[in-house]
Design an enzyme around this catalytic site. Structure first.
Site, mmCIF file in Angstrom:
data_model
loop_
_atom_site.group_PDB
_atom_site.id
_atom_site.type_symbol
_atom_site.label_atom_id
_atom_site.label_comp_id
_atom_site.label_asym_id
_atom_site.label_seq_id
_atom_site.Cartn_x
_atom_site.Cartn_y
_atom_site.Cartn_z
ATOM 1 C CB CYS A 1 -1.180 0.782 1.571
ATOM 2 S SG CYS A 1 -2.085 1.290 1.081
ATOM 3 C CG HIS B 1 -7.709 2.527 1.956
ATOM 4 N ND1 HIS B 1 -6.816 2.545 2.068
ATOM 5 C CD2 HIS B 1 -6.719 1.973 0.337
ATOM 6 C CE1 HIS B 1 -5.199 2.766 2.473
ATOM 7 N NE2 HIS B 1 -5.021 2.011 1.021
ATOM 8 C CG HIS C 1 -6.002 -2.404 -1.856
ATOM 9 N ND1 HIS C 1 -4.420 -2.927 -0.274
ATOM 10 C CD2 HIS C 1 -5.313 -0.444 -1.195
ATOM 11 C CE1 HIS C 1 -3.890 -1.933 -0.294
ATOM 12 N NE2 HIS C 1 -3.986 -0.766 -0.483
ATOM 13 C CD GLU C 2 -7.231 1.357 -3.883
ATOM 14 O OE1 GLU C 2 -6.896 1.631 -3.320
ATOM 15 O OE2 GLU C 2 -5.826 1.283 -4.366
HETATM 16 ZN ZN ZN Z 1 -4.076 0.925 0.042
#
Ligand code: ZN
Length: 201
Positions: free
Chosen positions: A89, A135, A131-132
């Site tokens: 990341c 966030h 993953h995004e």
């Molecule tokens: Zn990330």
């Protein structure tokens, strides 16, 4: 366009659940352009709002499966089958780990003109979507890492002096970065993916 400052682990904005975007104006279009430019500048394949200090439900992606784009107010669906693979990341500079994810994912949302967007994929693309989207809920890949990898990565994060790392990076990049953004934190790890070393352990 502007290169935005990337926030690193320890910054509360990365742990804050984001709000929906409700205003689709010129300012939003500028944000999308700036996020894309910032993402490419640091060789990322994805960048989420909180990573640039914006607690809003938005992410950009690019250099992945020949695709580029952005999604606003995304809703994630995943398949049942797992995938193996490494992940890192931009907000956790220099660290990566095997991270369990689902092999297929789909995101439904809107674009900067409030028009419907639907993207889906497998493997690395699905990993990026998961993953995004994480966030935007204040989650990071380090929360998904398990077993010995988890111990290793938590030790590394405790040991890492991110401020010092950032200062060094800013020193190197002084003309572009620190003059524009003061004491900002920017990372430029080698490799790619979510800012990182795709697949590396
Ligand atoms: Zn990330």
């Amino acid at each position: 366009m502007t290169i935005l400052t990337i926030r690193t682990v320890g910054d509360p904005v990365l742990r804050t659940e984001c709000e929906d975007i409700t205003v689709f104006d010129e300012q939003l279009r500028t944000l999308v352009a700036d996020m894309l430019e910032t993402m490419y500048e640091v060789n990322g394949v994805g960048l989420a709002g909180p990573q640039v200090g914006i607690s809003k439900r938005i992410f950009t992606y690019g250099n992945i499966a020949g695709c580029e784009g952005h999604v606003i107010n995304p809703v994630l669906t995943v398949g049942e089958e797992d995938q193996e693979g490494g992940e890192g990341c931009l907000s956790v500079p220099g660290l990566s780990s095997e991270t369990p994810r689902k092999n297929w994912a789909k995101v439904i949302g809107v674009d900067m003109y409030n028009q419907p967007v639907e993207i889906e994929g497998e493997g690395l693309f699905a990993r990026m979507l998961q993953h995004e989207t994480d966030h935007l809920y204040g989650k990071m890949f380090i929360d998904r890492v398990v077993g010995e990898d988890k111990k290793r990565i938590m030790r590394a994060i405790r040991a890492a002096q991110y401020n010092d790392v950032s200062a060094a990076v800013i020193g190197e990049r002084a003309p572009q970065v620190s003059s524009s953004f003061g004491a900002g934190v920017t990372s430029k790890p080698a490799g790619s993916a979510f800012g990182f070393l795709g697949g590396a352990k």
